[in-house]
Structures are given as C-alpha cells and as structure tokens.
Motif scaffolding. Structure first.
Motif, PDB file in Angstrom:
ATOM      1  N   ASP A  68      -5.985  11.591   6.680  1.00 28.40           N
ATOM      2  CA  ASP A  68      -6.490  12.104   5.406  1.00 28.40           C
ATOM      3  C   ASP A  68      -5.485  11.888   4.278  1.00 28.40           C
ATOM      4  N   ILE A  69      -4.214  12.018   4.599  1.00 28.61           N
ATOM      5  CA  ILE A  69      -3.171  11.746   3.599  1.00 28.61           C
ATOM      6  C   ILE A  69      -3.243  10.295   3.153  1.00 28.61           C
ATOM      7  N   LYS A 114     -13.563   3.117  -0.466  1.00 33.20           N
ATOM      8  CA  LYS A 114     -14.694   3.551   0.355  1.00 33.20           C
ATOM      9  C   LYS A 114     -16.021   3.285  -0.366  1.00 33.20           C
ATOM     10  N   GLY A 115     -16.960   2.770   0.388  1.00 33.88           N
ATOM     11  CA  GLY A 115     -18.290   2.540  -0.157  1.00 33.88           C
ATOM     12  C   GLY A 115     -18.443   1.265  -0.963  1.00 33.88           C
ATOM     13  N   ARG A 116     -17.370   0.462  -1.082  1.00 32.46           N
ATOM     14  CA  ARG A 116     -17.436  -0.719  -1.948  1.00 32.46           C
ATOM     15  C   ARG A 116     -17.552  -2.035  -1.176  1.00 32.46           C
ATOM     16  N   GLU A 117     -18.382  -2.041  -0.137  1.00 33.74           N
ATOM     17  CA  GLU A 117     -18.695  -3.300   0.537  1.00 33.74           C
ATOM     18  C   GLU A 117     -19.291  -4.305  -0.436  1.00 33.74           C
ATOM     19  N   ALA A 155       0.846  -1.200   0.000  1.00 38.04           N
ATOM     20  CA  ALA A 155       0.000   0.000   0.000  1.00 38.04           C
ATOM     21  C   ALA A 155       0.882   1.250   0.000  1.00 38.04           C
ATOM     22  N   PRO A 156       0.428   2.325  -0.656  1.00 36.46           N
ATOM     23  CA  PRO A 156       1.236   3.549  -0.784  1.00 36.46           C
ATOM     24  C   PRO A 156       1.145   4.444   0.450  1.00 36.46           C
ATOM     25  N   VAL A 157       1.373   3.875   1.619  1.00 36.81           N
ATOM     26  CA  VAL A 157       1.304   4.630   2.870  1.00 36.81           C
ATOM     27  C   VAL A 157       2.515   4.291   3.722  1.00 36.81           C
ATOM     28  N   THR A 159      -6.649   6.656  -4.410  1.00 37.25           N
ATOM     29  CA  THR A 159      -5.931   6.685  -5.686  1.00 37.25           C
ATOM     30  C   THR A 159      -5.447   5.277  -6.049  1.00 37.25           C
ATOM     31  N   PHE A 160      -4.951   4.560  -5.070  1.00 36.28           N
ATOM     32  CA  PHE A 160      -4.494   3.172  -5.241  1.00 36.28           C
ATOM     33  C   PHE A 160      -5.623   2.297  -5.787  1.00 36.28           C
TER      34      PHE A 160
END
Length: 499
Positions: free
Chosen positions: A365-366, A470-473, A299-301, A373-374
């Motif tokens: 938030d970052i 987000k939102g893709r359950e 992951a990009p974090v 985006t990922f």
C-alpha cells in the motif's frame, strides 16, 4: 483455402476470415492441430491436447464473437475448463479434473474462441522459467537451448512459434511480461480487479495475480481485455470500469506531449544486461524524437522492500496451497508429492508469522500510494522488462549443495532453520535478479505492458516495460499501438519456427 497461410494472421485476422466465410473454423482447428504437432515435439509448449473437444466446439461457433472460430490455448493454471484435467504443473494434481469453468473461461467462450489444449507451466506457476518435473522444460522458439520464461512459458512458446495466435496467461510477479519479453510477444498485465479470478477464489496471490493473454499483436490483447473486463461479485478487488473500447485506443493519438520517466537500474542493485539497457535507451530516444518529455528517474519506492514483500507473500501462498491440497487429495501432503523447491518454499511460509505477512502487505500500500503520486507527474514509467536475456535450460537449477541442504531440511521439516539461514531467500533472489522489474506492478496493482523493441546480439528478443497509473490500460494501449508500427518493433516472425 488455397494460398492461405494460417501463421500470417493474428486472432482478429483469422476471425475476419471466418466471418466473411473465406475459411471455416474446422479448417482453422485443422491448421492449429497440424502446427502444434509439427512444433510441439521440439518446444514442449502444449501438455494437454483437447483436439476432439476443439473439433466439437466448431459446430456451435458464435460468428458474432470477436474471436469467432479462432484456435487458442489455455494455461494449466487458474483457467479451469469443466470436466477437463488441470494439473497446475504438478504431479500431485495429475488426476485432478475441473468441476466448473473458471469465470475467465466463461468470458473467453463468449468471444467464440476454440480451446485447443493447455500449456506447460512451472509447478504451481512459481518460477520465471518453465521446467516442471512432471512435463519437462518448455523451450524458446528463438533458440531452443533457452527458456521461454515463466510462468506462462508454454503459452509464450506456442504463440511465438505460430501454433495459435493467442494463449491464456496470468501474471503474479511478471508471468505474462517475462515470457512475452523472452519470446518477442506483446503482453499486458491489467489493473488489479480488471479481469475475473472466480468462482473458486475471490483473490489470487492477495491481488498480485491477474489473467489476460499473450499475443503476437497488440489489438488481440486489447480486444480480449474488452471481453474479459467485468464486475465479479465474489471478487475481493474491483477497479473502475473503462467506458470506452480498448481496441479503439490503438488508433487514438495523444492530445498532448507525454511525460515519461525511465530507469535502467535494477531495483536490487545488480548489473543489467547491456542489450536490456540499450532497448530502453533506444526507445527513450525514439519517444523524445516524437516530442515527448523523457527523463531518467527511478520509481519512488524501495526496491529491496518490494522484493522482500513479494517473497513473504510468495512463501505464505505456497504454504497455504500445500495445506489446502489435503482437501483436494484426501490425505496429508508429503514431501515427495511436490518438487523439493516447492516443498521448501512451503516450509518457509509455515515459519513466517502473521505479523510478518501483514507488515509485508502494508508495504504494498505504501508503494501503491507512492506510484499513484508519481503518475500525477509522469504518464509512464519505462524500464527493461528483464535485467538479463533468457537463461539456458537448466541454468537456474539449485546447485548441488543447495539441493542437499534443501532435501535434508525438507525431510526434517526444518522450515524455521531454513528461514534463519536464508538459503531459500538467496536462491529466490538469485532468480529474481534476472527479472527484478516486474514485481512492482503486481504489488501496487498497476497495469504494465511489455513490447518487443530490440534484438540482442545473440538474436534473442528484448522487451521494454511500461507502467501506468491504476486503471489506465487505455494509455498503455494507445502507446503500444504507436510503438507497434515503429521501426523499433521486432517482428516475432523472425524466429526460426516461423520460417
């Protein structure tokens, strides 16, 4: 009821029997009581039994409800039931009774489910294990020497042992997914704002924590999310409503090949158990065999920043909770009101500045933007659910010198010194090294699920985690429906308490 085996059915299966009048809710409650009484002495999963209330609830069951007459348990945290005790796993709340139903309980009531009692949790839900001083440790049905995880550990032990098919759970850093992985269950943490947190609060852990259930079947979770999804006027966070049914997604085939990124590297850089790695690699190969595009990619974090941000929130929330306790108990809170670790965490929170707290929230938030985006490229991000197998009971207790330092510092109120010394952060990080994969979704607000897709050499279940945008359950449930039918899926019925 001749030939009827209560444990053979998931929640929806029991509800179907009720609706067809093949079994009465009273009979299901009786079976649940019998099973709880049989298993709870060894597992310590249920800490408050509500048998009389459950029996009275059977008189007014809504037979149109999705879980009509189905026994379930509530978690002893944020799932208040008017007039009933709720202790948050702490002796300081041992005489505390809920004044109103939580919105979670109000929504679940509409499904027709019957509340049998409340489940064991660590004090204030703060740990990934369930060993509160007030109630003692909950134990894992696969091996009672091991923890069922936390903080929804009692719920996991109850469902995995067959006491009930579903149980209330919530997740602020992995508290649905960790116990699900340790106990061979399905567990999904919804998108931030999807399920209710009120009416006593507008946010839980700054939006990191959210409620759903633990279950033995994917479909029970999907139907409960259908029931719990709502707009809550007092909530700080909302998410776009899903226009379809989550249950219908289980039968939905993907109209394209998926792109799946996976990692078996711990965000903290520590070693990951071989079985936890193998579970992911095996699943990656299976998904590849179905024609999906699977690549190894982290992951990009910044994993270290994620953990530090989580801990800053964690310390601050405990400090605030201890301060708000004064109103609840009518006096100033003292060190011996709570467990030593809780008190010390609160002192660290009091020594944390508002500036530090705000900067840590900015990291959320970052990370959220980076992950959204990922997910423009990758449908799912797959990791082990945990980096290690479940600890043995008592294994994660602070060492004697750590206890001595915490007791001394706690009695002197030396939060600032403890913070500078980094003792508590070190203890916390040692615990988080076991479970470093789950906090990311809490901070970003993404939905994430765990599935039991491997059995370790020691005979313990191993979970694989999937995160989506987000939102893709709906995507998660579609994938879960397919994986549940695969040869990878480990049946929870393999544990000794189902024999």
């Amino acid at each position: 009821m001749e030939g009827f085996n209560y444990k053979n059915y998931d929640g929806l299966g029991l509800a179907e029997l009720v609706k067809r009048k093949e079994v009465h809710p009273k009979e299901l409650v009786a079976e649940a009581i019998k099973t709880i009484e049989l298993h709870n002495p060894k597992l310590n999963a249920v800490i408050n039994k509500l048998y009389e209330k459950a029996e009275s609830m059977t008189e007014n069951v809504d037979f149109n409800g999705s879980f009509a007459g189905v026994p379930m348990l509530l978690k002893d945290l944020a799932q208040e039931m008017e007039g009933e005790k709720i202790t948050f796993g702490s002796k300081v709340y041992q005489h505390h009774y809920a004044k109103v139903d939580s919105n979670y309980v109000k929504q679940v009531r509409k499904t027709g489910a019957i509340f049998m009692g409340q489940t064991n949790i660590p004090e204030f839900g703060l740990m990934g294990i369930t060993e509160p001083a007030i109630y003692g440790p909950a134990r894992n049905p696969w091996n009672t020497e091991h923890t069922p995880g936390g903080s929804s550990g009692g719920s996991a032990a109850a469902v995995a042992s067959g006491m009930v098919p579903i149980a209330g759970a919530n997740d602020g850093g992995g508290s649905i997914r960790i116990p699900a992985a340790y106990c061979g269950l399905f567990g999904l943490k919804p998108t931030r704002g999807r399920t209710p947190v009120g009416p006593l609060s507008g946010r839980s852990w700054q939006g990191a924590a959210i409620d759903l259930i633990l279950s033995r079947s994917v479909r029970d979770s999907a139907v409960m999310l259908d029931a719990l999804s709502m707009y809550e006027k007092g909530a700080a966070f909302h998410t776009l409503p899903f226009e379809g049914s989550y249950l219908s997604q289980l039968q939905s085939d993907f109209d394209r090949k998926l792109k799946i990124a996976y990692s078996i590297q711990s965000p903290l850089g520590n070693e990951v158990n071989a079985d936890c790695k193998e579970a992911v690699i095996k699943t990656a190969k299976y998904l590849e065999s179905l024609g999906h595009h699977v690549v190894e990619k982290e992951a990009p974090v910044d994993g270290r920043k994620i953990i530090n941000s989580f801990l800053t929130m964690y310390f601050g929330e405990v400090a605030a909770h201890l301060t708000s306790l004064e109103e609840a108990i009518g006096r100033k809170v003292k060190m011996n009101d709570v467990e030593t670790t809780t008190w010390i965490i609160g002192l660290i929170g009091k020594a944390t500045s508002a500036e530090e707290f705000v900067l840590s929230l900015r990291e959320w938030d970052i990370a959220a933007l980076a992950m959204e985006t990922f997910h423009e490229t990758y449908d799912f991000y797959m990791t082990p659910t945990t980096a290690m197998l479940p600890a043995k009971i008592g294994e994660l207790d602070p060492k004697s010198y750590e206890k001595l330092a915490m007791n001394l510092s706690g009695s002197l109120g030396m939060g600032g010194m403890l913070k500078r010394a980094g003792i508590v952060e070190q203890v916390a990080e040692n615990n988080l090294k076991r479970t470093p994969f789950t906090q990311l979704a809490n901070l970003t607000g993404q939905p994430a699920m765990t599935m039991p897709l491997h059995l370790s050499k020691e005979g313990l279940p191993v979970g694989v985690q999937f995160m989506a945008a987000k939102g893709r359950e709906d995507l998660l449930y579609s994938l879960a429906g397919q994986l549940e039918k695969s040869d990878l899926s480990v049946p929870v019925q393999k544990n000794p308490f189902f024999h």
